[in-house]
Write a protein that holds these residues in place. Structure first.
Motif, PDB file in Angstrom:
ATOM      1  N   TYR A 131       9.299  27.804 -67.149  1.00  0.00           N
ATOM      2  CA  TYR A 131       9.899  27.854 -65.808  1.00  0.00           C
ATOM      3  C   TYR A 131      10.842  29.046 -65.643  1.00  0.00           C
ATOM      4  CZ  TYR A 131      12.252  26.602 -61.507  1.00  0.00           C
ATOM      5  OH  TYR A 131      12.736  26.632 -60.228  1.00  0.00           O
ATOM      6  N   SER A 132      10.694  29.763 -64.534  1.00  0.00           N
ATOM      7  CA  SER A 132      11.716  30.739 -64.128  1.00  0.00           C
ATOM      8  C   SER A 132      11.598  30.891 -62.613  1.00  0.00           C
ATOM      9  CB  SER A 132      11.490  32.097 -64.814  1.00  0.00           C
ATOM     10  OG  SER A 132      10.413  32.770 -64.209  1.00  0.00           O
ATOM     11  N   ASP A 133      12.729  31.182 -61.963  1.00  0.00           N
ATOM     12  CA  ASP A 133      12.730  31.347 -60.505  1.00  0.00           C
ATOM     13  C   ASP A 133      11.763  32.444 -60.087  1.00  0.00           C
ATOM     14  OD1 ASP A 133      14.588  29.420 -60.540  1.00  0.00           O
ATOM     15  OD2 ASP A 133      16.296  30.648 -59.909  1.00  0.00           O
ATOM     16  N   LYS A 134      11.752  33.522 -60.894  1.00  0.00           N
ATOM     17  CA  LYS A 134      10.908  34.678 -60.582  1.00  0.00           C
ATOM     18  C   LYS A 134       9.427  34.256 -60.561  1.00  0.00           C
ATOM     19  CE  LYS A 134       9.857  39.215 -62.614  1.00  0.00           C
ATOM     20  NZ  LYS A 134       8.760  38.978 -63.537  1.00  0.00           N
ATOM     21  N   ASP A 161      16.034  23.772 -54.369  1.00  0.00           N
ATOM     22  CA  ASP A 161      15.849  24.887 -55.326  1.00  0.00           C
ATOM     23  C   ASP A 161      14.757  25.837 -54.844  1.00  0.00           C
ATOM     24  OD1 ASP A 161      17.736  23.742 -56.909  1.00  0.00           O
ATOM     25  OD2 ASP A 161      16.355  22.966 -58.435  1.00  0.00           O
ATOM     26  N   ILE A 162      13.608  25.256 -54.460  1.00  0.00           N
ATOM     27  CA  ILE A 162      12.481  26.109 -54.039  1.00  0.00           C
ATOM     28  C   ILE A 162      12.869  26.891 -52.780  1.00  0.00           C
ATOM     29  CG2 ILE A 162      10.038  26.164 -53.374  1.00  0.00           C
ATOM     30  CD1 ILE A 162       9.732  23.392 -54.718  1.00  0.00           C
ATOM     31  N   GLU A 198      15.707  27.879 -51.928  1.00  0.00           N
ATOM     32  CA  GLU A 198      16.629  28.973 -52.272  1.00  0.00           C
ATOM     33  C   GLU A 198      15.859  30.171 -52.836  1.00  0.00           C
ATOM     34  OE1 GLU A 198      20.436  29.289 -55.126  1.00  0.00           O
ATOM     35  OE2 GLU A 198      20.231  27.387 -54.047  1.00  0.00           O
ATOM     36  N   ILE A 199      14.811  29.866 -53.645  1.00  0.00           N
ATOM     37  CA  ILE A 199      14.020  30.947 -54.263  1.00  0.00           C
ATOM     38  C   ILE A 199      13.199  31.678 -53.206  1.00  0.00           C
ATOM     39  CG2 ILE A 199      12.206  31.455 -55.960  1.00  0.00           C
ATOM     40  CD1 ILE A 199      13.041  28.800 -57.370  1.00  0.00           C
ATOM     41  N   LYS A 201      14.981  19.395 -55.906  1.00  0.00           N
ATOM     42  CA  LYS A 201      13.928  20.369 -56.228  1.00  0.00           C
ATOM     43  C   LYS A 201      13.533  21.148 -54.971  1.00  0.00           C
ATOM     44  CE  LYS A 201      11.983  21.408 -59.442  1.00  0.00           C
ATOM     45  NZ  LYS A 201      12.205  22.657 -60.227  1.00  0.00           N
ATOM     46  N   LYS A 226       8.586  32.121 -57.477  1.00  0.00           N
ATOM     47  CA  LYS A 226       8.531  32.995 -56.290  1.00  0.00           C
ATOM     48  C   LYS A 226       7.193  33.753 -56.247  1.00  0.00           C
ATOM     49  CE  LYS A 226      11.183  36.572 -53.921  1.00  0.00           C
ATOM     50  NZ  LYS A 226      12.443  37.298 -53.874  1.00  0.00           N
TER      51      LYS A 226
END
Length: 995
Positions: A676-679, A711-712, A714-715, A708, A682
């Motif tokens: 998992y990573s935000d990048k 979070d998404i 925000e990304i 969750k 995205k």
């Protein structure tokens, strides 16, 4: 095709075709056309796969394409004649490809000597996977003096038996069931599974991979090696003169969306371009014989794969004006002077073979069900020494740390515990008798269910069914109008339904098949047959969403046959409902599709009711449907496979059909395992958005699902997300799904509730959060949500921290990523789903009982209930307790892999007669060499068990030289062995049992 054909034909006429050694095309479809043209013109084509990765991608997801590229380049470089052409899609050739020196091969022949360490090292450097059991290309297994290997491009494996270090025999073996063919062969050739690298180069590439920053789950030569070929790779092989199609040049912009490490765009613009054809036209004549009469006087070539096909088209093989070419090419062109027509149809892609051998994937701490003692936890197999003799026992833990030791010859008494995905098993107490009471309770309930099923079937048997004429040309035309070739399963199912409808008996048939395998197409054939015969048909779905999906599809197909189709569901207005009901009663409408609001309609001449997703309806609703009219034909469809055994039990009462082969146009789902990573999240979301698609995001925790979503959000701030889970009201859930289908939002954030039932062709990416916490069957099911249209699906198994997850979870995920579980993934997933499918057929209301005793035992008991009520006598299962002081077990020196030993223990314990045991023994000798003494003695112990059961003996025990037999009536008999040696005790026991 016409452009490629004319251009290459002109090159050939100018004797310049040998110069064209590389032909660059758009994609794999154009590559196949070009390949047919090149071979028609007398040259040897070698086609590279369409490799659509981007630099740095984890290539486990592209393992199939990479293997194809390796195979083709290897064949190309090893073909020593001049008349060869390499055909490559533009994306593939835009990366550096391995040079000729990366390809080599070596042979293994009878009587060769093999240094095992050097041999292993060479295979490793050449990219072979070492596995327990070889089930696909590029895998090898070395077990003592037996080598199993499946080289790239081979449909079967090769089994080499060594005597010391000399090759004693070589035989082919079937990678589906592991059995080798009888005849020995002289030798075979091994080519690289990746590239023919020496140790130093292999290490050098590996060292480079180690330093790379990447989100590949496992950093090794298989996942990243292709990107780091360095001086082993070259752009546009330098010694080849190249040509490029216009379509490939048009594709350039698309290719360069991610342009890192690709050949310079300008290089492609300098390659000679294949220009528009002036003389040739592509044709698709409906009647070939008639078409040829319009083109008399021209040079005619007919391409066919066989003479029989030519006769099938009413063409004369002796016609001197026609040049016949027997080949598989597909070319249909016409010019002022020439006609080339092919009688062949498109060749389907070869499907990956299914592994027949389902390995026992019992993991430590899995829950199991013992027929007498109930649910416990499996703790592995341990050797125990009893009276100086060593035996293997299965350890099962029960409540209060009680331990049950089960001799491995009786391992058939336990089964994996499977309920629904969310239920957690409750361990039983040993020796309390509570499990026996529970079983009795369930048994009573099952007898009631079985009784209902049988009564219903019997009542329908007494009624004459409406006889439908199914021999009409319109029905053939309908199948042709589908725009695709039916799979053989679809053809068989349609035939079975037509036989039922025309038999004069009432049809009650169930069709099971995965989503997207064409069940509705089969159902439409039945509907049309009924309507053409002047009757009406109802199509009942569990949800309004499914009803409207079916309505649109069926209406479109039936419009051209002049058949009125209407819809009746919760969304229809009162006016619409009244109109439809009136038209049904008067007979003005022949087909109505709707939800359970169809249960209360009146019809003029109803002959067929189709129930979709039949497991979603309660028993009462199904009964109501059947009461609409006693002689109405019933056809049910279900997306869950039915266990073979239950299938047999039910098939005496209702017809069963199954669709097991996917349609040819379905693409596989590209699968990735990522940390998992935000990048990453995205990039996945934006990539799917760029191609106009939507996504599923599976987060299996209702408590944290809102967090969750935040979070998404925000990304990727501008994305629309909606949430669905089991606590959302059904009506709201339906609205949400409908809005999703209408593309009103981008991401459906859900628990694993989305595992089945939806057909949303525009959602083609799925992210599964915390994938290491799902079972293999669930992961396999969730992946099936995407890739449902002709668009490629993407599935991302995401884990929080790869350092924290177990080796088993890593194995499971990586196996799914490279699409072939090293051993049995999809086979196991299917087995799991099969068991659940059985539960679905029986209905939701039974889930409480199923949870208490597990699906496996539940279905076994249902089969017994059905059998006994149908008047079949099923012998009660007997067991025998063997306490012989002999060392009998499959030794880990003979077979080192625990899961393979476990699988053999299970198969031997389930054997019913001596022949079965001898067949397994022969297979063991074939796969692992001659059994050692403890293994041989275990096989003899199984033969003793089978003999004892047939003689009604309950216990066999030995002390010193005395062997005691206890029968069912408690009579005892003791005999003496010549000594207390293992072989004497076995021989004496056998002699007594055989006498």
């Amino acid at each position: 095709m016409k452009n490629i054909f004319e251009y290459l034909k002109n090159l050939k006429a100018d004797k310049r075709l040998k110069e064209c050694q590389l032909l660059i095309v758009n994609d794999d479809i154009q590559a196949q056309m070009a390949s047919d043209v090149v071979s028609f013109l007398g040259f040897k084509p070698f086609v590279l796969s369409d490799f659509r990765a981007n630099f740095g991608d984890d290539l486990l997801s592209f393992s199939e394409e990479l293997q194809e590229i390796t195979k083709s380049l290897n064949s190309y470089y090893n073909y020593k004649k001049q008349d060869k052409i390499l055909i490559s899609p533009i994306r593939t050739i835009s990366f550096p490809l391995p040079k000729e020196k990366c390809f080599d091969s070596f042979e293994i022949n009878f009587a060769d000597t093999i240094n095992l360490e050097e041999f292993k090292s060479k295979l490793y450097n050449w990219g072979y996977y070492f596995v327990d059991i070889v089930t696909s290309e590029g895998e090898a297994s070395i077990r003592g003096d037996i080598i199993d290997i499946c080289p790239l491009g081979s449909e079967f494996g090769y089994r080499v038996s060594l005597f010391d270090d000399e090759v004693e025999s070589i035989r082919k073996f079937d990678i589906e069931d592991q059995k080798s063919f009888k005849e020995e062969i002289e030798g075979f050739s091994i080519s690289p599974a990746f590239l023919a690298l020496d140790e130093a180069t292999f290490e050098q590439i590996n060292e480079q991979i180690e330093t790379v920053q990447t989100d590949a789950f496992i950093k090794d030569i298989h996942s990243l090696g292709f990107w780091y070929l360095n001086d082993l790779g070259e752009y546009l092989p330098q010694n080849l003169s190249s040509y490029i199609t216009k379509e490939a040049l048009d594709e350039l912009e698309e290719v360069y969306v991610f342009e890192e490490k690709r050949i310079d765009k300008d290089k492609f613009l300098t390659i000679p371009q294949i220009i528009q054809s002036r003389n040739y036209q592509e044709v698709a004549p409906a009647n070939i014989k008639e078409f040829l009469t319009f083109h008399s006087g021209k040079k005619v070539t007919i391409i066919s794969s066989s003479e029989a096909k030519v006769k099938g088209f009413n063409l004369d093989l002796n016609d001197k004006d026609i040049n016949y070419l027997f080949d598989n090419q597909i070319i249909n062109l016409v010019s002022n002077s020439e006609v080339i027509l092919s009688l062949n149809k498109e060749i389907k892609k070869r499907r990956k073979k299914k592994v027949k051998l389902v390995l026992d994937e019992l993991q430590l701490n899995d829950f199991v069900v013992h027929e007498k003692h109930g649910i416990g936890q499996y703790k592995g197999i341990e050797p125990v020494t009893v009276m100086g003799a060593k035996r293997d026992f299965v350890i099962v833990m029960y409540a209060g740390d009680d331990k049950l030791l089960i001799p491995v010859e009786n391992i058939d008494l336990i089964d994996r515990y499977v309920a629904d995905g969310s239920s957690y098993a409750v361990v039983d107490k040993l020796g309390k008798g509570s499990f026996a009471k529970l079983k009795e309770k369930v048994k009573d309930r099952l007898f009631a269910i079985a009784n209902d099923i049988i009564k219903m079937a019997a009542a329908r048997e007494l009624v004459n069914g409406i006889k439908i004429n199914t021999n009409k040309k319109t029905l053939e035309d309908f199948a042709k109008s589908s725009g695709f070739e039916y799979t053989k399963d679809q053809k068989r199912s349609v035939r079975e339904i037509f036989d039922d409808l025309s038999s004069g008996r009432v049809m009650d048939r169930l069709l099971s098949g995965d989503v997207g395998f064409g069940k509705t197409e089969v159902a439409m054939n039945a509907m049309l047959a009924v309507v053409l015969d002047g009757h009406q048909t109802l199509f009942v779905c569990p949800t309004t969403l499914l009803a409207s999906q079916h309505f649109q599809g069926i209406k479109k197909r039936f419009d051209e046959f002049g058949i009125r189709v209407a819809k009746l569901d919760g969304k229809s207005t009162t006016k619409e409902k009244n109109e439809v009901k009136k038209a049904l009663e008067s007979g003005d409408i022949q087909v109505v599709i709707g939800t359970h609001s169809l249960l209360s309609v009146k019809t003029k001449d109803l002959a067929l009711v189709i129930i979709d997703e039949e497991h979603k309806f309660g028993v009462k609703q199904k009964e109501k449907l059947k009461q609409l009219r006693e002689d109405v034909h019933i056809f049910s469809m279900s997306a869950t496979p039915i266990p073979r055994t239950l299938n047999l039990a039910l098939s005496k009462l209702k017809g069963m059909s199954a669709l097991l082969t996917p349609p040819s146009e379905r693409l596989g789902v590209r699968t990735y395992v990522k940390e998992y990573s935000d990048k990453l999240i995205k990039e996945i979301i934006l990539r799917e958005k760029r191609r106009g698609g939507q996504l599923f995001y599976v987060h299996n925790n209702i408590a944290s699902i809102e967090a969750k979503k935040a979070d998404i959000q925000e990304i990727v701030p501008n994305i629309k997300i909606e949430i669905i889970h089991s606590k959302v009201k059904p009506a709201d859930a339906e609205k949400l799904i409908e809005a999703f289908e209408n593309k009103e939002f981008d991401i459906l954030l859900a628990t694993s509730i989305v595992e089945s039932g939806l057909h949303l062709p525009n959602a083609n990416s799925i992210i599964i959060d915390g994938a290491d916490r799902f079972g293999i069957a669930d992961l396999h099911q969730l992946r099936g949500r995407v890739g449902r249209s002709n668009k490629e699906g993407f599935c991302y198994y995401v884990v929080e921290d790869k350092k924290q997850i177990t080796d088993d979870a890593i194995k499971r995920l990586v196996a799914l990523e490279s699409n072939s579980y090293l051993g049995s993934g999809t086979a196991l997933a299917h087995q799991d789903l099969e068991i659940r499918g059985g539960g679905n057929i029986i209905g939701e209301a039974q889930s409480g009982h199923i949870k208490q005793i597990g699906y496996g035992l539940y279905l076994k008991m249902l089969e017994d209930a059905l059998a006994s009520l149908s008047g079949e006598t099923k012998e009660e299962k007997k067991s025998v307790d063997i306490k012989l002081a002999i060392s009998a077990y499959i030794s880990d020196e003979y077979i080192s892999e625990d899961r393979v030993r476990l699988e053999l223990y299970r198969r031997l314990s389930k054997a019913h007669d001596n022949q079965e045991v001898y067949a397994i023994e022969e297979e063991m000798e074939d796969r692992f060499g001659k059994p050692d003494i403890p293994t041989k003695q275990f096989i003899e112990l199984i033969l003793i068990k089978i003999l004892a059961l047939s003689k009604g003996i309950q216990t066999i025990s030995s002390y010193e030289m005395n062997i005691t037999f206890v029968k069912g009536d408690d009579t005892k008999e003791t005999i003496k062995s010549p000594s207390k040696d293992d072989d004497d005790i076995i021989a004496t026991t056998m002699k007594y049992l055989r006498s």
